[in-house]
Motif scaffolding. Structure first.
Motif, PDB file in Angstrom:
ATOM      1  N   ARG A 169       5.581  -9.687  13.106  1.00 39.80           N
ATOM      2  CA  ARG A 169       6.427 -10.440  12.186  1.00 39.80           C
ATOM      3  C   ARG A 169       6.502  -9.752  10.832  1.00 39.80           C
ATOM      4  NH1 ARG A 169       4.025 -15.387  11.004  1.00 39.80           N
ATOM      5  NH2 ARG A 169       2.060 -14.360  11.450  1.00 39.80           N
ATOM      6  N   GLY A 170       7.593  -9.959  10.159  1.00 41.20           N
ATOM      7  CA  GLY A 170       7.788  -9.422   8.821  1.00 41.20           C
ATOM      8  C   GLY A 170       9.117  -9.912   8.278  1.00 41.20           C
ATOM      9  N   GLY A 171       9.378  -9.678   7.026  1.00 41.85           N
ATOM     10  CA  GLY A 171      10.613 -10.125   6.398  1.00 41.85           C
ATOM     11  C   GLY A 171      10.421 -11.412   5.628  1.00 41.85           C
ATOM     12  N   LEU A 172      11.440 -11.753   4.876  1.00 42.65           N
ATOM     13  CA  LEU A 172      11.355 -12.939   4.007  1.00 42.65           C
ATOM     14  C   LEU A 172      11.264 -14.250   4.783  1.00 42.65           C
ATOM     15  CD1 LEU A 172      13.849 -11.895   1.191  1.00 42.65           C
ATOM     16  CD2 LEU A 172      11.342 -11.851   1.152  1.00 42.65           C
ATOM     17  N   SER A 173      11.684 -14.260   6.043  1.00 49.32           N
ATOM     18  CA  SER A 173      11.602 -15.494   6.830  1.00 49.32           C
ATOM     19  C   SER A 173      10.155 -15.947   7.026  1.00 49.32           C
ATOM     20  CB  SER A 173      12.271 -15.305   8.191  1.00 49.32           C
ATOM     21  OG  SER A 173      11.579 -14.324   8.946  1.00 49.32           O
ATOM     22  N   SER A 195      -7.779   0.100  -2.188  1.00 52.87           N
ATOM     23  CA  SER A 195      -6.918  -1.053  -1.929  1.00 52.87           C
ATOM     24  C   SER A 195      -5.919  -0.740  -0.819  1.00 52.87           C
ATOM     25  CB  SER A 195      -6.187  -1.470  -3.204  1.00 52.87           C
ATOM     26  OG  SER A 195      -7.103  -1.921  -4.167  1.00 52.87           O
ATOM     27  N   ALA A 196      -5.336   0.444  -0.852  1.00 52.98           N
ATOM     28  CA  ALA A 196      -4.393   0.847   0.196  1.00 52.98           C
ATOM     29  C   ALA A 196      -5.094   0.956   1.552  1.00 52.98           C
ATOM     30  CB  ALA A 196      -3.723   2.159  -0.174  1.00 52.98           C
ATOM     31  N   LEU A 197      -6.330   1.465   1.540  1.00 51.96           N
ATOM     32  CA  LEU A 197      -7.096   1.573   2.778  1.00 51.96           C
ATOM     33  C   LEU A 197      -7.324   0.193   3.392  1.00 51.96           C
ATOM     34  CD1 LEU A 197      -8.900   3.099   4.829  1.00 51.96           C
ATOM     35  CD2 LEU A 197     -10.784   2.773   3.219  1.00 51.96           C
ATOM     36  N   PHE A 198      -7.687  -0.766   2.570  1.00 53.74           N
ATOM     37  CA  PHE A 198      -7.931  -2.104   3.108  1.00 53.74           C
ATOM     38  C   PHE A 198      -6.636  -2.813   3.481  1.00 53.74           C
ATOM     39  CE2 PHE A 198     -12.251  -1.380   2.254  1.00 53.74           C
ATOM     40  CZ  PHE A 198     -12.935  -2.261   3.078  1.00 53.74           C
ATOM     41  N   ALA A 199      -5.540  -2.480   2.815  1.00 52.35           N
ATOM     42  CA  ALA A 199      -4.237  -2.993   3.254  1.00 52.35           C
ATOM     43  C   ALA A 199      -3.945  -2.470   4.655  1.00 52.35           C
ATOM     44  CB  ALA A 199      -3.144  -2.588   2.272  1.00 52.35           C
ATOM     45  N   LEU A 238       4.719  -5.261   1.766  1.00 52.04           N
ATOM     46  CA  LEU A 238       5.197  -4.674   3.019  1.00 52.04           C
ATOM     47  C   LEU A 238       5.925  -5.707   3.876  1.00 52.04           C
ATOM     48  CD1 LEU A 238       2.113  -2.449   3.982  1.00 52.04           C
ATOM     49  CD2 LEU A 238       4.293  -1.705   2.984  1.00 52.04           C
ATOM     50  N   VAL A 239       5.378  -6.920   3.941  1.00 47.69           N
ATOM     51  CA  VAL A 239       6.022  -7.990   4.692  1.00 47.69           C
ATOM     52  C   VAL A 239       7.347  -8.369   4.034  1.00 47.69           C
ATOM     53  CG1 VAL A 239       5.850 -10.430   5.347  1.00 47.69           C
ATOM     54  CG2 VAL A 239       3.895  -8.898   5.675  1.00 47.69           C
ATOM     55  N   SER A 240       7.353  -8.456   2.711  1.00 46.18           N
ATOM     56  CA  SER A 240       8.550  -8.867   1.969  1.00 46.18           C
ATOM     57  C   SER A 240       9.720  -7.911   2.176  1.00 46.18           C
ATOM     58  CB  SER A 240       8.247  -8.972   0.472  1.00 46.18           C
ATOM     59  OG  SER A 240       7.278  -9.948   0.243  1.00 46.18           O
ATOM     60  N   ILE A 241       9.419  -6.618   2.305  1.00 48.80           N
ATOM     61  CA  ILE A 241      10.517  -5.666   2.491  1.00 48.80           C
ATOM     62  C   ILE A 241      10.934  -5.546   3.950  1.00 48.80           C
ATOM     63  CG2 ILE A 241       9.994  -4.366   0.406  1.00 48.80           C
ATOM     64  CD1 ILE A 241       8.704  -2.216   2.135  1.00 48.80           C
ATOM     65  N   PRO A 291       5.908 -22.198   9.172  1.00 50.81           N
ATOM     66  CA  PRO A 291       4.740 -23.069   9.033  1.00 50.81           C
ATOM     67  C   PRO A 291       3.452 -22.313   8.691  1.00 50.81           C
ATOM     68  CG  PRO A 291       5.377 -22.881  11.333  1.00 50.81           C
ATOM     69  CD  PRO A 291       6.444 -22.204  10.536  1.00 50.81           C
ATOM     70  N   THR A 292       3.415 -21.005   8.924  1.00 51.06           N
ATOM     71  CA  THR A 292       2.214 -20.226   8.617  1.00 51.06           C
ATOM     72  C   THR A 292       2.259 -19.610   7.219  1.00 51.06           C
ATOM     73  OG1 THR A 292       3.132 -18.204   9.570  1.00 51.06           O
ATOM     74  CG2 THR A 292       1.876 -19.645  11.042  1.00 51.06           C
ATOM     75  N   ALA A 293       3.320 -19.829   6.481  1.00 54.13           N
ATOM     76  CA  ALA A 293       3.487 -19.192   5.165  1.00 54.13           C
ATOM     77  C   ALA A 293       2.372 -19.569   4.195  1.00 54.13           C
ATOM     78  CB  ALA A 293       4.846 -19.560   4.561  1.00 54.13           C
TER      79      ALA A 293
END
Length: 187
Positions: free
Chosen positions: A75-79, A9-13, A63-66, A84-86
């Motif tokens: 791009r990354g972060g809670l924004s 799973s980590a590899l595919f992430a 990873l994106v959330s943190i 529109p792509t969320a």
């Protein structure tokens, strides 16, 4: 969940994140760019199956959330969850799960290579295109405050590229099935 499952799973992430290094391509008509990361979502489903594929995507979501810039375009972060792509991003987990679930049901080791490839393609189209678009288009219409029909028809410009990604995912799924017969034990 075994250590092997977590490692895969980590590899595919990591593969999904690596596909984000390819720059996004904006069409200009709608605010959703073309990215290669949805290919990684399809690959996670066809190679790892439902559970491990969804976990791979959830790792990327964390990873994106943190705040790590692991999405296409840095791009990354809670924004990311408010843009529109969320809907497409949130739909990744469901797309990987459904792609994997269908792959587990449609593709068997005793089938011919063509039947396996067709099964992986069908799973990728249903999970990686239809399910993903259901989330993405709905969210796009809501956030951009446009008619659902307009969001739907605007998103159809991306379908040919996503069908090409489904072909690649099917070919890779078939190659893994033939070359690494122990890996596809997805359940």
């Amino acid at each position: 969940m075994t250590t092997r499952d977590l490692v895969l799973s980590a590899l595919f992430a990591a593969i999904i994140v690596a596909l984000g290094l390819l720059p996004p391509i904006s069409i200009g008509l709608i605010p959703v760019p073309i990215t290669a990361q949805s290919l990684g979502v399809m690959l996670a489903g066809v190679v790892l199956g439902a559970k491990r594929g969804a976990i791979a995507v959830l790792i990327v979501v964390v990873l994106v959330s943190i705040g790590l810039p692991v999405l296409s375009g840095g791009r990354g972060g809670l924004s990311v969850f408010a843009g529109p792509t969320a809907g497409f991003f949130i739909g990744w987990t469901f797309a990987a799960y459904i792609t994997g679930y269908l792959s587990e049901r449609l593709v068997k080791a005793e089938q011919t290579g063509i039947a396996q490839g067709i099964g992986f393609f069908i799973a990728s189209v249903i999970g990686g295109v239809i399910v993903l678009y259901a989330f993405g288009i709905g969210w796009l219409a809501l956030v951009a405050n446009i008619d659902f029909g307009k969001a739907f028809f605007g998103s159809m410009a991306f379908v040919p590229g996503d069908l090409a990604k489904a072909v690649v995912a099917a070919l890779v799924g078939r190659a893994v099935m033939a070359g690494y017969p122990l890996l596809p034990q997805r359940t």
